[in-house]
Design a protein around this motif. Structure first.
Motif, PDB file in Angstrom:
ATOM      1  N   PRO A  50       0.796  -1.122  -0.114  1.00  0.00           N
ATOM      2  CA  PRO A  50      -0.052   0.175   0.063  1.00  0.00           C
ATOM      3  C   PRO A  50       0.885   1.375  -0.135  1.00  0.00           C
ATOM      4  N   SER A  51       2.075   1.061   0.489  1.00  0.00           N
ATOM      5  CA  SER A  51       2.918   2.504   0.906  1.00  0.00           C
ATOM      6  C   SER A  51       3.653   2.753  -0.530  1.00  0.00           C
ATOM      7  N   GLY A  52       3.679   1.776  -1.546  1.00  0.00           N
ATOM      8  CA  GLY A  52       4.598   1.543  -2.775  1.00  0.00           C
ATOM      9  C   GLY A  52       5.942   1.038  -2.509  1.00  0.00           C
ATOM     10  N   ARG A  53       6.228   0.920  -1.332  1.00  0.00           N
ATOM     11  CA  ARG A  53       7.872   0.476  -0.972  1.00  0.00           C
ATOM     12  C   ARG A  53       8.057  -0.927  -1.353  1.00  0.00           C
ATOM     13  N   MET A  54       7.442  -1.870  -1.191  1.00  0.00           N
ATOM     14  CA  MET A  54       7.515  -3.184  -1.329  1.00  0.00           C
ATOM     15  C   MET A  54       6.988  -3.536  -2.855  1.00  0.00           C
ATOM     16  N   VAL A  55       7.580  -4.427  -3.458  1.00  0.00           N
ATOM     17  CA  VAL A  55       7.128  -4.919  -4.515  1.00  0.00           C
ATOM     18  C   VAL A  55       7.423  -6.608  -4.826  1.00  0.00           C
ATOM     19  N   ALA A  56       6.366  -7.259  -5.213  1.00  0.00           N
ATOM     20  CA  ALA A  56       6.738  -8.702  -5.326  1.00  0.00           C
ATOM     21  C   ALA A  56       6.100  -9.156  -6.787  1.00  0.00           C
ATOM     22  N   TRP A  57       6.797 -10.446  -7.099  1.00  0.00           N
ATOM     23  CA  TRP A  57       6.271 -10.893  -8.403  1.00  0.00           C
ATOM     24  C   TRP A  57       6.350 -12.429  -8.609  1.00  0.00           C
ATOM     25  N   THR A  58       5.613 -12.846  -9.294  1.00  0.00           N
ATOM     26  CA  THR A  58       5.785 -14.646  -9.397  1.00  0.00           C
ATOM     27  C   THR A  58       6.077 -14.729 -10.977  1.00  0.00           C
ATOM     28  N   VAL A  59       6.559 -15.641 -11.263  1.00  0.00           N
ATOM     29  CA  VAL A  59       6.700 -16.189 -12.671  1.00  0.00           C
ATOM     30  C   VAL A  59       6.851 -17.788 -12.499  1.00  0.00           C
ATOM     31  N   PHE A  60       6.231 -18.192 -13.845  1.00  0.00           N
ATOM     32  CA  PHE A  60       6.164 -19.813 -14.097  1.00  0.00           C
ATOM     33  C   PHE A  60       7.679 -20.231 -14.633  1.00  0.00           C
ATOM     34  N   VAL A  61       8.471 -21.228 -14.040  1.00  0.00           N
ATOM     35  CA  VAL A  61       9.469 -21.775 -14.255  1.00  0.00           C
ATOM     36  C   VAL A  61       9.303 -23.366 -14.721  1.00  0.00           C
ATOM     37  N   THR A  62      10.400 -23.750 -15.514  1.00  0.00           N
ATOM     38  CA  THR A  62      10.444 -25.295 -15.426  1.00  0.00           C
ATOM     39  C   THR A  62      11.934 -25.716 -15.082  1.00  0.00           C
ATOM     40  N   GLY A  63      12.071 -27.080 -15.026  1.00  0.00           N
ATOM     41  CA  GLY A  63      13.375 -27.525 -14.975  1.00  0.00           C
ATOM     42  C   GLY A  63      13.828 -27.831 -13.290  1.00  0.00           C
ATOM     43  N   ASP A  64      12.865 -27.652 -12.474  1.00  0.00           N
ATOM     44  CA  ASP A  64      13.140 -27.906 -10.925  1.00  0.00           C
ATOM     45  C   ASP A  64      13.176 -29.437 -10.774  1.00  0.00           C
ATOM     46  N   SER A  65      14.508 -29.861 -10.113  1.00  0.00           N
ATOM     47  CA  SER A  65      14.739 -31.189 -10.191  1.00  0.00           C
ATOM     48  C   SER A  65      13.737 -32.394  -9.653  1.00  0.00           C
ATOM     49  N   TYR A  66      13.051 -31.771  -8.793  1.00  0.00           N
ATOM     50  CA  TYR A  66      11.818 -32.551  -8.063  1.00  0.00           C
ATOM     51  C   TYR A  66      10.852 -32.883  -9.185  1.00  0.00           C
ATOM     52  N   SER A  67      10.746 -32.115 -10.263  1.00  0.00           N
ATOM     53  CA  SER A  67       9.491 -32.526 -11.141  1.00  0.00           C
ATOM     54  C   SER A  67       9.992 -33.104 -12.462  1.00  0.00           C
ATOM     55  N   GLY A  68      11.421 -33.448 -12.286  1.00  0.00           N
ATOM     56  CA  GLY A  68      12.210 -33.961 -13.559  1.00  0.00           C
ATOM     57  C   GLY A  68      12.055 -33.009 -14.726  1.00  0.00           C
ATOM     58  N   GLY A  69      11.846 -31.604 -14.443  1.00  0.00           N
ATOM     59  CA  GLY A  69      11.935 -30.771 -15.627  1.00  0.00           C
ATOM     60  C   GLY A  69      10.812 -30.969 -16.655  1.00  0.00           C
ATOM     61  N   ARG A  70       9.926 -31.881 -16.098  1.00  0.00           N
ATOM     62  CA  ARG A  70       8.581 -31.858 -17.060  1.00  0.00           C
ATOM     63  C   ARG A  70       7.269 -31.070 -16.699  1.00  0.00           C
ATOM     64  N   TYR A  71       7.514 -30.543 -15.457  1.00  0.00           N
ATOM     65  CA  TYR A  71       6.060 -29.896 -14.969  1.00  0.00           C
ATOM     66  C   TYR A  71       6.678 -28.495 -14.362  1.00  0.00           C
ATOM     67  N   PHE A  72       5.537 -27.488 -14.484  1.00  0.00           N
ATOM     68  CA  PHE A  72       5.692 -26.156 -14.016  1.00  0.00           C
ATOM     69  C   PHE A  72       5.666 -26.005 -12.553  1.00  0.00           C
ATOM     70  N   SER A  73       6.523 -25.027 -12.108  1.00  0.00           N
ATOM     71  CA  SER A  73       6.713 -24.700 -10.788  1.00  0.00           C
ATOM     72  C   SER A  73       6.661 -23.155 -10.726  1.00  0.00           C
ATOM     73  N   THR A  74       6.816 -22.371  -9.752  1.00  0.00           N
ATOM     74  CA  THR A  74       6.716 -21.071  -9.574  1.00  0.00           C
ATOM     75  C   THR A  74       7.961 -20.455  -8.849  1.00  0.00           C
ATOM     76  N   ARG A  75       8.479 -19.235  -9.135  1.00  0.00           N
ATOM     77  CA  ARG A  75       9.221 -18.785  -8.272  1.00  0.00           C
ATOM     78  C   ARG A  75       8.723 -17.319  -7.896  1.00  0.00           C
ATOM     79  N   THR A  76       8.907 -16.915  -6.693  1.00  0.00           N
ATOM     80  CA  THR A  76       8.331 -15.777  -6.239  1.00  0.00           C
ATOM     81  C   THR A  76       9.429 -14.947  -5.419  1.00  0.00           C
ATOM     82  N   GLY A  77       9.553 -13.507  -5.684  1.00  0.00           N
ATOM     83  CA  GLY A  77      10.457 -12.813  -5.009  1.00  0.00           C
ATOM     84  C   GLY A  77       9.849 -11.640  -4.536  1.00  0.00           C
ATOM     85  N   ILE A  78      10.719 -10.869  -3.637  1.00  0.00           N
ATOM     86  CA  ILE A  78      10.026  -9.531  -2.796  1.00  0.00           C
ATOM     87  C   ILE A  78      11.420  -8.645  -3.101  1.00  0.00           C
TER      88      ILE A  78
END
Length: 328
Positions: free
Chosen positions: A131-159
């Motif tokens: 609400p103050s405009g100070r903090m921002v966050a994002w989420t993107v779809f990624v592939t290649g995480d080892s637990y999925s064998g690189g076959r499925y989507f996972s997400t990566r979220t940062g602040i």
């Protein structure tokens, strides 16, 4: 997230995750300055206006603003294009993908000029500003995480703290508590951040072991704890007392999502009058109303609103718009 979208975009993300991305106003970005630059009549100054990403054929992807009291009236169109966007407190976060499939998060000031750039290795999904405009966050779809064998989507979220530059590239580095016990697993994923007014507390969705949880996070402490299950893409009300969210029908994302509101004090859940499939992170127009986008045809979406107390019926707010935000 939605299975239908994940299948449709798998090829795009596979390319995007391998692309090179730059930080800062490098010379290579100068040729692209018109894409995210001065916006003319569109600014992030206080409203009452609504901002959205246009899905109209003539200006698809460009940011537009309309009067909050007459959203069907004239719209101002900016040269700034985003795949996902959110604004608050005079700050914007624009997730965008270039023609070479490189992806970035661009922090915008009130004039929609670049303040900072963050490289993102994936397909833009969610964006949020505190609400103050100070903090921002994002989420993107990624592939290649080892637990999925690189076959499925996972997400990566940062602040990112835009005032200090402090941030985290992924919430997966945070200490996790599930049902009061420390928890660690390779398949932990996060998406859909929403911030409290103190610029430290946040809520988000976490998935692990086939379950999806609402988590309560502490940015300074780098911790998250689970609150309840089957809550996705939370959105904190302006008064900080409730969360609008989507939940999978009968716990099964393949059956779609419905909108509800969670009272944080009482844990009471109110189903909203919108009965269509809503695969979006809702926003609060005010303390009584939430807004969200629903796809229409190919490449088009409209913004709708519904009362937050479960009454009424859905109302069309903006034709050919998505990623709505309120300029308060």
């Amino acid at each position: 997230m939605t299975t239908r979208i994940l299948i449709a975009i798998v090829g795009v993300v596979a390319l995007a995750t391998g692309a090179a991305v730059y930080i800062g106003l490098a010379a290579a970005r100068n040729q692209d300055a018109a894409a995210v630059g001065t916006a003319g009549s569109v600014t992030l100054t206080s409203g009452p206006r609504l901002l959205a990403r246009s899905t109209a054929d003539a200006d698809r992807g460009h940011l537009v603003t309309v009067s909050a009291t007459d959203p069907s009236g004239p719209r101002a169109v900016s040269p700034v294009s985003c795949t996902r966007v959110h604004v608050a407190g005079g700050t914007g976060i624009c997730l965008r993908q270039d023609s070479d499939l490189t992806t970035e998060g661009v922090v915008l000031d009130q004039r929609l000029e670049r303040k900072r750039e963050v490289p993102l290795f994936g397909l833009p999904s969610r964006a949020r500003v505190s609400p103050s405009g100070r903090m921002v966050a994002w989420t993107v779809f990624v592939t290649g995480d080892s637990y999925s064998g690189g076959r499925y989507f996972s997400t990566r979220t940062g602040i990112l703290d835009t005032k200090t530059g402090d941030g985290t590239r992924t919430l997966e580095d945070y200490a996790v508590t599930v049902n009061g016990e420390p928890y660690s697993a390779a398949d932990v994923n996060f998406w859909g951040v929403t911030f409290a007014k103190d610029d430290n507390r946040f809520f988000a969705t976490m998935s692990t072991g086939g379950r999806r949880y609402l988590v309560d996070g502490d940015f300074a402490a780098r911790t998250v704890r689970t609150v309840r299950e089957n809550v996705e893409c939370p959105s904190l009300s302006p008064d900080g007392t409730r969360l609008a969210f989507k939940s999978a029908v009968d716990g099964d994302p393949a059956r779609g999502w419905r909108l509800s509101v969670l009272d944080l004090a009482t844990a009471a859940v109110t189903a909203l009058a919108e009965t269509r499939d809503v695969d979006d992170q809702a926003v609060w127009i005010d303390d009584r109303t939430v807004a969200y986008s629903i796809p229409r045809g190919t490449g088009h979406s409209d913004v709708w609103s519904v009362p937050a107390d479960g009454s009424g019926t859905p109302r069309l707010v903006l034709v050919d718009g998505e990623s709505p935000a309120v300029l308060r």
